[in-house]
Enzyme design. Structure first.
Site, mmCIF file in Angstrom:
data_model
loop_
_atom_site.group_PDB
_atom_site.id
_atom_site.type_symbol
_atom_site.label_atom_id
_atom_site.label_comp_id
_atom_site.label_asym_id
_atom_site.label_seq_id
_atom_site.Cartn_x
_atom_site.Cartn_y
_atom_site.Cartn_z
ATOM 1 N N ASP A 83 -14.136 1.436 13.751
ATOM 2 C CA ASP A 83 -13.759 1.662 12.359
ATOM 3 C C ASP A 83 -13.895 3.149 12.057
ATOM 4 O OD1 ASP A 83 -14.017 1.766 9.384
ATOM 5 O OD2 ASP A 83 -13.893 -0.415 9.617
ATOM 6 N N SER A 118 2.929 8.942 1.976
ATOM 7 C CA SER A 118 3.943 7.981 1.537
ATOM 8 C C SER A 118 4.756 8.559 0.392
ATOM 9 C CB SER A 118 3.211 6.725 1.051
ATOM 10 O OG SER A 118 4.069 5.887 0.339
ATOM 11 N N TYR A 139 -3.706 2.305 -4.250
ATOM 12 C CA TYR A 139 -3.196 2.648 -2.914
ATOM 13 C C TYR A 139 -2.539 4.037 -2.953
ATOM 14 C CZ TYR A 139 0.018 3.102 0.957
ATOM 15 O OH TYR A 139 0.711 3.607 2.031
ATOM 16 N N LYS A 153 -3.592 7.852 -1.186
ATOM 17 C CA LYS A 153 -2.746 8.750 -0.377
ATOM 18 C C LYS A 153 -2.725 10.149 -0.992
ATOM 19 C CE LYS A 153 -1.611 5.963 2.827
ATOM 20 N NZ LYS A 153 -2.053 6.162 4.201
ATOM 21 N N TYR A 186 6.338 9.075 4.335
ATOM 22 C CA TYR A 186 7.330 8.099 4.791
ATOM 23 C C TYR A 186 8.026 7.469 3.602
ATOM 24 C CZ TYR A 186 3.745 7.726 8.560
ATOM 25 O OH TYR A 186 2.786 7.941 9.517
ATOM 26 N N PHE A 187 9.306 7.186 3.783
ATOM 27 C CA PHE A 187 10.019 6.383 2.790
ATOM 28 C C PHE A 187 9.836 4.899 3.186
ATOM 29 C CE2 PHE A 187 11.608 9.194 -0.480
ATOM 30 C CZ PHE A 187 11.019 10.354 -0.013
ATOM 31 N N LEU A 234 10.280 -5.852 1.225
ATOM 32 C CA LEU A 234 11.578 -6.530 1.231
ATOM 33 C C LEU A 234 12.020 -6.999 2.630
ATOM 34 C CD1 LEU A 234 14.143 -7.346 -0.313
ATOM 35 C CD2 LEU A 234 15.064 -5.079 0.219
ATOM 36 N N ARG A 242 16.386 2.001 -2.248
ATOM 37 C CA ARG A 242 15.343 2.654 -1.447
ATOM 38 C C ARG A 242 15.948 3.317 -0.220
ATOM 39 N NH1 ARG A 242 13.326 1.322 -5.452
ATOM 40 N NH2 ARG A 242 11.363 0.226 -5.836
ATOM 41 N N ARG A 287 9.439 -6.449 -10.756
ATOM 42 C CA ARG A 287 8.030 -6.415 -10.349
ATOM 43 C C ARG A 287 7.375 -5.229 -11.070
ATOM 44 N NH1 ARG A 287 7.235 -5.835 -3.930
ATOM 45 N NH2 ARG A 287 8.153 -3.822 -4.359
HETATM 46 P P1 NAD Z 1 -0.512 -1.398 9.438
HETATM 47 O O1 NAD Z 1 -1.428 -2.139 8.530
HETATM 48 O O2 NAD Z 1 0.382 -2.180 10.318
HETATM 49 O O3 NAD Z 1 -1.330 -0.362 10.327
HETATM 50 C C1 NAD Z 1 -2.543 0.221 9.912
HETATM 51 C C2 NAD Z 1 -3.546 0.001 11.030
HETATM 52 O O4 NAD Z 1 -4.793 0.597 10.678
HETATM 53 C C3 NAD Z 1 -3.826 -1.474 11.315
HETATM 54 O O5 NAD Z 1 -3.679 -1.700 12.701
HETATM 55 C C4 NAD Z 1 -5.271 -1.685 10.851
HETATM 56 O O6 NAD Z 1 -5.920 -2.678 11.613
HETATM 57 C C5 NAD Z 1 -5.847 -0.290 11.044
HETATM 58 N N1 NAD Z 1 -6.978 0.052 10.172
HETATM 59 C C6 NAD Z 1 -7.067 -0.102 8.823
HETATM 60 N N2 NAD Z 1 -8.258 0.334 8.390
HETATM 61 C C7 NAD Z 1 -8.936 0.806 9.465
HETATM 62 C C8 NAD Z 1 -10.214 1.371 9.652
HETATM 63 N N3 NAD Z 1 -11.058 1.531 8.636
HETATM 64 N N4 NAD Z 1 -10.580 1.734 10.893
HETATM 65 C C9 NAD Z 1 -9.757 1.567 11.957
HETATM 66 N N5 NAD Z 1 -8.539 0.998 11.841
HETATM 67 C C10 NAD Z 1 -8.134 0.627 10.607
HETATM 68 O O7 NAD Z 1 0.346 -0.400 8.520
HETATM 69 P P2 NAD Z 1 1.591 0.512 8.896
HETATM 70 O O8 NAD Z 1 2.750 -0.003 8.141
HETATM 71 O O9 NAD Z 1 1.678 0.696 10.336
HETATM 72 O O10 NAD Z 1 1.141 1.870 8.186
HETATM 73 C C11 NAD Z 1 0.489 2.895 8.877
HETATM 74 C C12 NAD Z 1 0.116 3.978 7.884
HETATM 75 O O11 NAD Z 1 1.296 4.438 7.221
HETATM 76 C C13 NAD Z 1 -0.824 3.513 6.768
HETATM 77 O O12 NAD Z 1 -1.746 4.561 6.496
HETATM 78 C C14 NAD Z 1 0.103 3.298 5.594
HETATM 79 O O13 NAD Z 1 -0.556 3.468 4.364
HETATM 80 C C15 NAD Z 1 1.143 4.373 5.816
HETATM 81 N N6 NAD Z 1 2.442 4.071 5.208
HETATM 82 C C16 NAD Z 1 3.034 2.860 5.475
HETATM 83 C C17 NAD Z 1 4.256 2.570 4.874
HETATM 84 C C18 NAD Z 1 4.914 1.226 5.080
HETATM 85 O O14 NAD Z 1 5.723 0.823 4.253
HETATM 86 N N7 NAD Z 1 4.639 0.512 6.174
HETATM 87 C C19 NAD Z 1 4.866 3.503 4.034
HETATM 88 C C20 NAD Z 1 4.237 4.730 3.819
HETATM 89 C C21 NAD Z 1 3.016 4.993 4.410
HETATM 90 C C1 WQD Z 2 11.842 -2.510 -1.872
HETATM 91 C C2 WQD Z 2 12.804 -3.038 -2.913
HETATM 92 C C3 WQD Z 2 11.768 -4.275 -4.696
HETATM 93 C C4 WQD Z 2 10.369 -7.633 -2.295
HETATM 94 C C5 WQD Z 2 6.312 -0.272 -1.155
HETATM 95 C C6 WQD Z 2 5.068 0.452 -1.598
HETATM 96 C C7 WQD Z 2 5.092 1.880 -1.115
HETATM 97 C C8 WQD Z 2 5.361 1.964 0.388
HETATM 98 C C9 WQD Z 2 6.488 1.078 0.834
HETATM 99 C C10 WQD Z 2 3.391 2.369 1.635
HETATM 100 C C11 WQD Z 2 12.311 -2.876 -4.346
HETATM 101 C C12 WQD Z 2 12.678 -5.150 -3.893
HETATM 102 C C13 WQD Z 2 10.944 -6.439 -2.722
HETATM 103 C C14 WQD Z 2 10.994 -8.866 -2.655
HETATM 104 C C15 WQD Z 2 12.716 -7.628 -3.808
HETATM 105 N N1 WQD Z 2 4.236 1.569 1.169
HETATM 106 N N2 WQD Z 2 12.084 -6.439 -3.472
HETATM 107 N N3 WQD Z 2 12.160 -8.806 -3.395
HETATM 108 O O1 WQD Z 2 8.406 -1.064 -3.458
HETATM 109 O O2 WQD Z 2 9.779 0.700 -2.290
HETATM 110 O O3 WQD Z 2 7.450 0.394 -1.657
HETATM 111 O O4 WQD Z 2 6.363 -0.228 0.288
HETATM 112 O O5 WQD Z 2 3.203 3.524 1.367
HETATM 113 O O6 WQD Z 2 3.856 2.416 -1.451
HETATM 114 O O7 WQD Z 2 5.012 0.446 -3.018
HETATM 115 O O8 WQD Z 2 9.098 -1.339 -1.028
HETATM 116 O O9 WQD Z 2 9.810 -3.258 0.334
HETATM 117 O O10 WQD Z 2 8.188 -3.662 -1.572
HETATM 118 O O11 WQD Z 2 10.562 -3.077 -2.087
HETATM 119 O O12 WQD Z 2 13.746 -7.629 -4.476
HETATM 120 O O13 WQD Z 2 10.535 -9.949 -2.314
HETATM 121 O O14 WQD Z 2 12.965 -4.443 -2.714
HETATM 122 O O15 WQD Z 2 11.854 -4.567 -6.052
HETATM 123 O O16 WQD Z 2 13.418 -2.575 -5.140
HETATM 124 P P1 WQD Z 2 8.717 -0.329 -2.240
HETATM 125 P P2 WQD Z 2 9.344 -2.900 -1.033
#
Ligand code: NAD
Ligand code: WQD
Length: 339
Positions: free
Chosen positions: A58, A124, A148, A152, A176-177, A199, A230, A291
């Protein structure tokens, strides 16, 4: 070069490990498996044909981290580890501040103690809040609407302060988007626990028959068809952005803040249509209320990434849907089946 990949067993981390290894980096995955399975790394090993060092630990636990840094000479860290569910962060904010912010503080302290000061951080597009216009450039005002997102934003600020205090740090903040898709093998992908928040996994689970229909969350936004727009980006393009950031990290003399997006905005209904075409399956949907906290439009201006990293996304919306479908249809229960 040894790269410590925190959260490397998760969705984006596991895909990035493939490209890191293919680029010749030695990868050490560090994960507490709070949101991942060891199976993801087993499958990455199959893809790359190589064993990966996997350490269960961790980021908040100093002993766990010391032991990794004592065992390997780590040159840089890619820091994916974090919790990411927006709704859960509203219900349990302290859990998010503890895991994401405190975890990053401990990680940076231990890095400095072991003379490792290069970090690529997963930020993010959520830090832009509700942008006044699109496409979004890196200098746009920042704001957040949930714990959340705040975690970030605080980490970004913390890392900027760290650089001011000691400019030997090399820091890249990647915003990231909307990551979607999976490795083209269809053997690794996003494996959300319970009902998906995002989504794409919701669409994929509906297409495969695990869910009856998709709720389209609002059709009265100011967008071309009324549904939310998006910037969906293929996870392998995103992974490539990390390798490019790492390749260049030593040449940067400031904290680099970089959007990783395609620059294209697709609506919820565009995604449904694209997924139906790629999968040959119907995705039944119904219109539901908006939402809370959702915004109409969010997509990147990715020109800075091209300029400073020589990176741009190359995979189309069709590839994103095809690869998500390959993963979902081959693994309807995610990684569970083979555990
Ligand atoms: P994910 O949950 O699949 O991966 C995160 C990983 O971190 C997991 O494997 C989890 O087990 C591990 N983890 C969490 N807390 C931990 C800790 N305290 N110590 C060690 N390991 C830990 O998520 P992801 O989608 O791969 O996202 C990776 C990163 O990118 C995250 O920081 C997330 O916030 C960021 N991010 C994700 C998205 C998205 O939509 N997926 C968008 C923007 C940013
Ligand atoms: C995309 C679009 C919803 C689910 C989130 C986090 C953001 C980032 C990425 C980490 C939106 C619509 C969704 C559903 C739907 N994560 N939707 N039905 O909201 O852009 O971002 O994930 O950093 O922080 O807020 O992504 O995939 O949830 O939604 O119509 O069941 O899909 O309203 O327009 P979002 P999303």
């Amino acid at each position: 070069m040894h790269i410590l990949v925190t959260g490397g067993a998760g969705y984006i981390g596991s895909h990035t490990c493939i490209l890191l290894i293919e680029a010749g980096y030695d990868v050490i995955v560090f994960d507490n498996f709070s949101n991942a399975s060891k199976e993801s790394i087993k499958r990455v090993e199959k893809i790359v044909g190589k064993e990966i060092i996997l350490i269960e630990g961790d980021i908040r636990n100093r002993n766990d981290l010391h032991s990794v840094f004592n065992s390997y000479k780590i040159d840089a860290v890619i820091h994916f580890a974090g919790l990411k569910a927006v709704g859960e962060s509203v219900a349990e904010p302290l859990k998010y501040y503890d895991n994401n912010i405190y975890g990053t503080i401990v990680l940076c302290e231990i890095m400095a103690e072991h003379n490792c000061r290069s970090i690529v951080f997963s930020s993010s597009a959520t830090v832009y809040g509700d942008p006044h216009t699109t496409p979004i450039k890196e200098h746009f005002p920042l704001s957040t609407t949930n714990p959340y997102g705040r975690s970030k934003l605080f980490i970004e600020e913390m890392l900027r302060d760290l650089y001011i205090s000691d400019n030997t740090w090399k820091i890249v903040l990647l915003r990231y988007f909307n990551p979607v898709g999976a490795h083209a093998s269809g053997t690794i992908g996003e494996d959300p626990h319970g009902i998906p928040n995002n989504l794409m996994p919701f669409i994929a689970q509906t297409a495969v028959g695990k869910r009856e229909y998709l709720n389209v969350l609002g059709n009265d936004y100011n967008t071309h068809d009324g549904t939310g727009v998006r910037d969906y980006i293929h996870v392998m393009d995103l992974a490539d952005g990390h390798v490019k950031a790492l390749n260049k990290i030593n040449s940067f003399n400031e904290v680099m803040t970089i959007n990783l997006g395609t620059g294209n905005g697709y609506s919820v209904l565009d995604m449904v249509k694209a997924f139906e075409k790629a999968s040959g399956k119907k995705v039944p949907y119904q219109i539901a209320p908006r939402r809370a906290g959702d915004i109409a439009k969010c997509f990147a201006d990715p020109t800075y990434a091209k300029e400073v990293l020589d990176w741009e996304a190359t995979r189309s919306i069709n590839e994103m849907c095809e690869d998500s479908w390959k993963w979902q249809s081959n693994n309807p229960n995610g990684y569970k089946e083979e555990k």
